[in-house]
Design a protein around this motif. Structure first.
Motif, PDB file in Angstrom:
ATOM      1  N   LEU A 353       0.920  -1.316  -0.035  1.00 27.81           N
ATOM      2  CA  LEU A 353      -0.017   0.104   0.030  1.00 27.81           C
ATOM      3  C   LEU A 353       0.993   1.266  -0.181  1.00 27.81           C
ATOM      4  CD1 LEU A 353      -2.728  -1.085   2.723  1.00 27.81           C
ATOM      5  CD2 LEU A 353      -2.830  -1.385   0.345  1.00 27.81           C
ATOM      6  N   VAL A 354       0.573   2.263  -0.751  1.00 27.90           N
ATOM      7  CA  VAL A 354       1.403   3.304  -0.945  1.00 27.90           C
ATOM      8  C   VAL A 354       0.382   4.546  -1.255  1.00 27.90           C
ATOM      9  CG1 VAL A 354       3.356   2.452  -1.877  1.00 27.90           C
ATOM     10  CG2 VAL A 354       1.690   3.308  -3.479  1.00 27.90           C
ATOM     11  N   SER A 355       0.822   5.804  -1.044  1.00 23.41           N
ATOM     12  CA  SER A 355       0.096   6.901  -1.284  1.00 23.41           C
ATOM     13  C   SER A 355       0.658   7.473  -2.625  1.00 23.41           C
ATOM     14  CB  SER A 355      -0.001   8.110  -0.097  1.00 23.41           C
ATOM     15  OG  SER A 355      -0.721   9.118  -0.446  1.00 23.41           O
ATOM     16  N   SER A 356      -0.079   7.729  -3.540  1.00 21.79           N
ATOM     17  CA  SER A 356       0.411   8.537  -4.820  1.00 21.79           C
ATOM     18  C   SER A 356       0.219   9.946  -4.867  1.00 21.79           C
ATOM     19  CB  SER A 356      -0.391   7.805  -6.053  1.00 21.79           C
ATOM     20  OG  SER A 356      -1.693   8.291  -5.999  1.00 21.79           O
ATOM     21  N   GLU A 385      15.585  -6.069  -3.917  1.00 21.41           N
ATOM     22  CA  GLU A 385      14.265  -5.697  -3.765  1.00 21.41           C
ATOM     23  C   GLU A 385      13.904  -4.996  -4.982  1.00 21.41           C
ATOM     24  OE1 GLU A 385      13.551  -3.470  -0.308  1.00 21.41           O
ATOM     25  OE2 GLU A 385      13.400  -5.200   0.952  1.00 21.41           O
ATOM     26  N   TYR A 386      12.750  -5.135  -5.502  1.00 18.89           N
ATOM     27  CA  TYR A 386      12.265  -4.345  -6.794  1.00 18.89           C
ATOM     28  C   TYR A 386      10.726  -3.868  -6.321  1.00 18.89           C
ATOM     29  CZ  TYR A 386      15.757  -6.445  -9.400  1.00 18.89           C
ATOM     30  OH  TYR A 386      17.342  -7.136  -9.708  1.00 18.89           O
ATOM     31  N   TRP A 387      10.735  -2.510  -6.575  1.00 18.75           N
ATOM     32  CA  TRP A 387       9.180  -1.978  -6.582  1.00 18.75           C
ATOM     33  C   TRP A 387       8.792  -1.692  -7.868  1.00 18.75           C
ATOM     34  CZ3 TRP A 387       7.322  -1.597  -1.597  1.00 18.75           C
ATOM     35  CH2 TRP A 387       8.338  -1.687  -0.453  1.00 18.75           C
ATOM     36  N   VAL A 388       7.445  -2.393  -8.105  1.00 15.26           N
ATOM     37  CA  VAL A 388       6.999  -2.427  -9.553  1.00 15.26           C
ATOM     38  C   VAL A 388       5.525  -1.962  -9.605  1.00 15.26           C
ATOM     39  CG1 VAL A 388       6.377  -3.941 -11.600  1.00 15.26           C
ATOM     40  CG2 VAL A 388       8.632  -4.186 -10.295  1.00 15.26           C
ATOM     41  N   ASP A 389       5.005  -1.034 -10.371  1.00 17.51           N
ATOM     42  CA  ASP A 389       3.522  -0.644 -10.340  1.00 17.51           C
ATOM     43  C   ASP A 389       3.098  -1.368 -11.393  1.00 17.51           C
ATOM     44  OD1 ASP A 389       1.162   0.639 -10.535  1.00 17.51           O
ATOM     45  OD2 ASP A 389       2.329   2.417 -10.041  1.00 17.51           O
ATOM     46  N   ALA A 390       2.121  -2.377 -11.291  1.00 14.81           N
ATOM     47  CA  ALA A 390       1.514  -3.133 -12.346  1.00 14.81           C
ATOM     48  C   ALA A 390       0.754  -2.181 -13.007  1.00 14.81           C
ATOM     49  CB  ALA A 390       0.736  -4.198 -11.610  1.00 14.81           C
ATOM     50  N   ASP A 406       8.837   6.783  -7.339  1.00 13.29           N
ATOM     51  CA  ASP A 406       9.331   6.751  -6.136  1.00 13.29           C
ATOM     52  C   ASP A 406       8.068   7.248  -5.136  1.00 13.29           C
ATOM     53  OD1 ASP A 406      10.540   6.835  -3.485  1.00 13.29           O
ATOM     54  OD2 ASP A 406      12.158   8.434  -4.130  1.00 13.29           O
ATOM     55  N   TYR A 407       7.164   6.520  -4.497  1.00 13.76           N
ATOM     56  CA  TYR A 407       6.237   6.882  -3.346  1.00 13.76           C
ATOM     57  C   TYR A 407       6.762   7.106  -1.989  1.00 13.76           C
ATOM     58  CZ  TYR A 407       3.255   5.160  -7.341  1.00 13.76           C
ATOM     59  OH  TYR A 407       2.713   5.047  -8.583  1.00 13.76           O
ATOM     60  N   GLU A 424      13.325   1.866  -1.842  1.00 12.46           N
ATOM     61  CA  GLU A 424      14.533   2.227  -2.249  1.00 12.46           C
ATOM     62  C   GLU A 424      14.670   1.651  -3.618  1.00 12.46           C
ATOM     63  OE1 GLU A 424      16.837   4.262  -0.990  1.00 12.46           O
ATOM     64  OE2 GLU A 424      16.014   4.347   0.840  1.00 12.46           O
ATOM     65  N   PRO A 425      15.416   2.307  -4.831  1.00 12.54           N
ATOM     66  CA  PRO A 425      15.442   1.828  -6.154  1.00 12.54           C
ATOM     67  C   PRO A 425      16.299   0.685  -6.208  1.00 12.54           C
ATOM     68  CG  PRO A 425      16.478   3.778  -5.806  1.00 12.54           C
ATOM     69  CD  PRO A 425      16.013   3.731  -4.685  1.00 12.54           C
TER      70      PRO A 425
END
Length: 665
Positions: A353-356, A385-390, A406-407, A424-425
């Motif tokens: 969960l994030v806030s855009s 770790e990879y943060w991916v926006d589907a 970057d959220y 983190e990227p």
């Protein structure tokens, strides 16, 4: 950069919940609930200013169990005809699937007489999908009431209650109520009643809170007088809210919010046999990393983004099989589908969960489900770790090269989650707006014309932005956009340029080549033609505030890494140019260098710009503007050139003058 929109206090209330199922809107008329305090207007010594005076803003909320009632009372006065135009239409938003709108009073006071203006058949009910442009459908309805015969000096009163709350929440004792607006308020009253003890905080300024307990209920009351308006500034960072608000929540920890979310995601995660077979085939052919990249690409590109957020699907995802069948889904649907596909490949992955809209600002929140408005994937592959926006598209193929959104803070929905997690990227390069621009000018000084060839190389985030533009625009739109950009610096540019692009999805890189014909290239100053070069590729990332004296931070584009070079070949003679020394600017907000050197028949100028932060603190804006002015000046490089014909005429005239001088002697 993202900027938050704040609804007006005077005529609109927006309850940020989503609906249970399609239902006819229920508009009722009744007296105010017996638990609320109906307040009179107050006498204020504040002078009347502006178009509208708000005498009272009264918000009261009652939470018990899973039930909720929200009561709102406003007393306001238009001070002139502009004020009448601003407040003569009342608009109430609600979700009829689980909410009822109860109107209690609409009246005006004129010349000491109270006049009832509530006509039950005068409401106009209509569906208003404010988020449909963002591919979200939630069945929101509006009740519009147009006040008749309103005059400056009338005291307008209206009160209503919205009864009901989204059943998706196991508990609804959380929210936030604004205490300030751009308009000043004579009296701001807030009361929150709950059957459980609440935690609370303020966004900016702490104000007194009266805490009482009666018959097992907890009450929190704020009663403010002469609340000053907040100056409406723009250009502040998306994570900064300039208005003060009172946030409250019955949750004590993020672990409790995580527990609520975990229950929502306990749905059937099975995949069709055909898709499992496809995943196995990808892994056999491409290896694990290749199969993961292929799965992400499939969800991002083949499953379109659209959300029908009715009822429990406002927060609970649909099953992967349902999403596959419909071939569309919103953020949580696509995220869960990707999580399930990666699980089949044996890869650890979690919805997060994030806030855009608020980014890092959620780190100051009291734990609450309302903090979040978006869901992405946390993927752990080869201990990275990879943060991916589907929901993203056009990100290329390889997971290593996808741009990093970057959220800043996230709440992974996992058994072990206890707190928010910093994002983190996977590498610095995927998080930067990176561009490399090479310009080649062929200048004919005699004709005052030039040919300009531009080659641009974009990677990762910037490549994705440019790719989306090329995929969505036709050839004429592309030409118009590029030509008008160049015309901002060289007005004589031909309107029919040649523009080509080459895309590399595997590396997530994109190259654009441009060719322009430019007439009247140089500007005339005192009979001289002064030629100019510009660091134009840097300009779009610069921020100069409209209001240099500010009360809010100034937003900056970040992270940005731009290199631009201009090579000039001149048909003629270069007679003068600006200094060839290196110009360097280094400060807390950016670094910049400009290097210039002479060539055999021309010049080469190189610009380099790199951002350091995403904002300037308001007290530092004057110092920032000094640095900005230096940068702005350094972005233009001037030189003076004469044509070969001019040189021949000059040499001939010098010879004639010499002969005349010898004859005289």
């Amino acid at each position: 950069m993202k900027y938050r929109f704040h609804g007006q206090l005077l005529a609109t209330v927006f309850i940020a919940l989503t609906s249970l199922a399609q239902a006819a809107p229920e508009l009722l008329f009744s007296a105010a609930p017996d638990w609320v305090e109906v307040l009179p207007p107050v006498v204020s010594k504040r002078p009347a200013q502006g178009s509208v005076r708000v005498h009272l803003s009264n918000s009261q909320i009652r939470h018990w169990g899973k039930e909720q009632q929200y009561y709102f009372q406003v007393i306001m006065e238009p001070l002139n005809q502009q004020g009448v135009n601003e407040i003569a239409e009342l608009n109430f938003s609600f979700y009829p699937a689980f909410q009822k709108l109860l109107v209690h009073d609409i009246s005006i006071q004129r010349d000491g007489e109270r006049l009832n203006r509530l006509k039950e058949d005068a409401f106009k009910l209509f569906q208003s999908e404010q988020e449909l442009s963002s591919k979200l459908y939630s069945e929101q309805w509006n009740a519009l009431y147009i006040l008749e015969d309103i005059r400056p000096g009338d005291i307008i009163r209206y009160t209503y209650t919205i009864d009901g709350s989204n059943p998706i929440f196991a508990r609804n004792d959380f929210g936030r109520l604004y205490l300030s607006w751009p308009q000043a308020v004579d009296r701001r009253f807030v009361k929150v009643i709950s059957d459980k003890k609440l935690n609370y905080r303020f966004n900016h300024h702490t104000v007194p809170v009266s805490e009482t307990r009666h018959q097992g209920n907890f009450a929190y009351t704020l009663d403010l007088r002469d609340v000053a308006g907040v100056l409406a500034e723009s250009e502040y960072p998306y994570w900064h809210d300039p208005l003060n608000y009172f946030q409250y929540s019955g949750y004590d920890t993020w672990a409790e919010v995580n527990k609520w979310a975990l229950e929502l995601y306990q749905v059937d995660r099975s995949l069709p046999a055909a898709l499992e077979k496809t995943l196995d085939s990808w892994r056999a052919q491409l290896g694990l990393e290749g199969a993961v990249s292929k799965a992400i690409e499939y969800v991002q590109e083949d499953i379109r983004y659209f959300g029908i957020e009715l009822g429990i699907n406002s927060h609970q995802p649909r099953t992967p099989q349902e999403t596959l069948q419909k071939r569309y889904g919103d953020c949580k649907d696509k995220t869960l589908l990707l999580t399930s596909m990666l699980a089949h490949l044996g890869v650890e992955s979690y919805p997060a969960l994030v806030s855009s809209s608020r980014g890092r600002d959620i780190g100051r929140d009291i734990p609450s489900p309302e903090t979040f408005n978006h869901v992405i994937n946390l993927i752990i592959l080869n201990d990275r770790e990879y943060w991916v926006d589907a929901t993203a598209s056009g990100q290329g193929i390889n997971i290593e090269h996808k741009g990093f959104f970057d959220y800043e803070l996230a709440l992974p929905i996992a058994e072990h989650t206890q707190s928010l997690k910093a994002m983190e990227p996977s590498s610095e390069k995927v998080a930067s707006l990176s561009a490399r621009i090479e310009e080649q000018f062929e200048i004919d000084a005699a004709e005052n014309s030039a040919q300009l060839h531009v080659r641009s190389h974009f990677t990762h985030l910037k490549a994705e932005q440019v790719r989306q533009f090329f995929l969505s625009a036709d050839s004429e739109q592309i030409k118009s956009s590029y030509t008008n950009f160049i015309a901002g610096y060289y007005p004589g540019v031909n309107a029919n340029p040649e523009i080509l692009y080459k895309d590399s999805l595997q590396e997530n890189q994109l190259e654009v080549s441009e060719h322009y014909q430019i007439s009247e290239f140089a500007q005339r100053h005192s009979a001289r033609k002064i030629f100019s070069l510009y660091g134009s590729a840097i300009v779009p990332y610069l921020s100069k505030p409209q209001r240099p004296i500010r009360k809010t931070p100034l937003a900056l584009a970040h992270p940005v890494d731009v290199l631009q070079s201009a090579t000039v070949r001149i048909r003629g003679e270069l007679l003068w140019q600006e200094e060839l020394d290196t110009i360097s600017i280094d400060n807390p907000w950016f670094t910049f260098t400009r290097r210039a050197k002479r060539l055999k028949n021309g010049l080469e100028v190189k610009y380099a710009f790199k951002s350091k932060t995403d904002h300037v603190e308001q007290q530092d804006v004057p110092q920032y503007l000094v640095q900005f002015k230096q940068l702005d000046t350094a972005l233009q490089y001037k030189f003076w050139a004469k044509s070969e014909a001019s040189l021949e005429r000059s040499n001939s005239q010098e010879m004639k003058n010499l002969i005349k001088s010898l004859i005289r002697k």
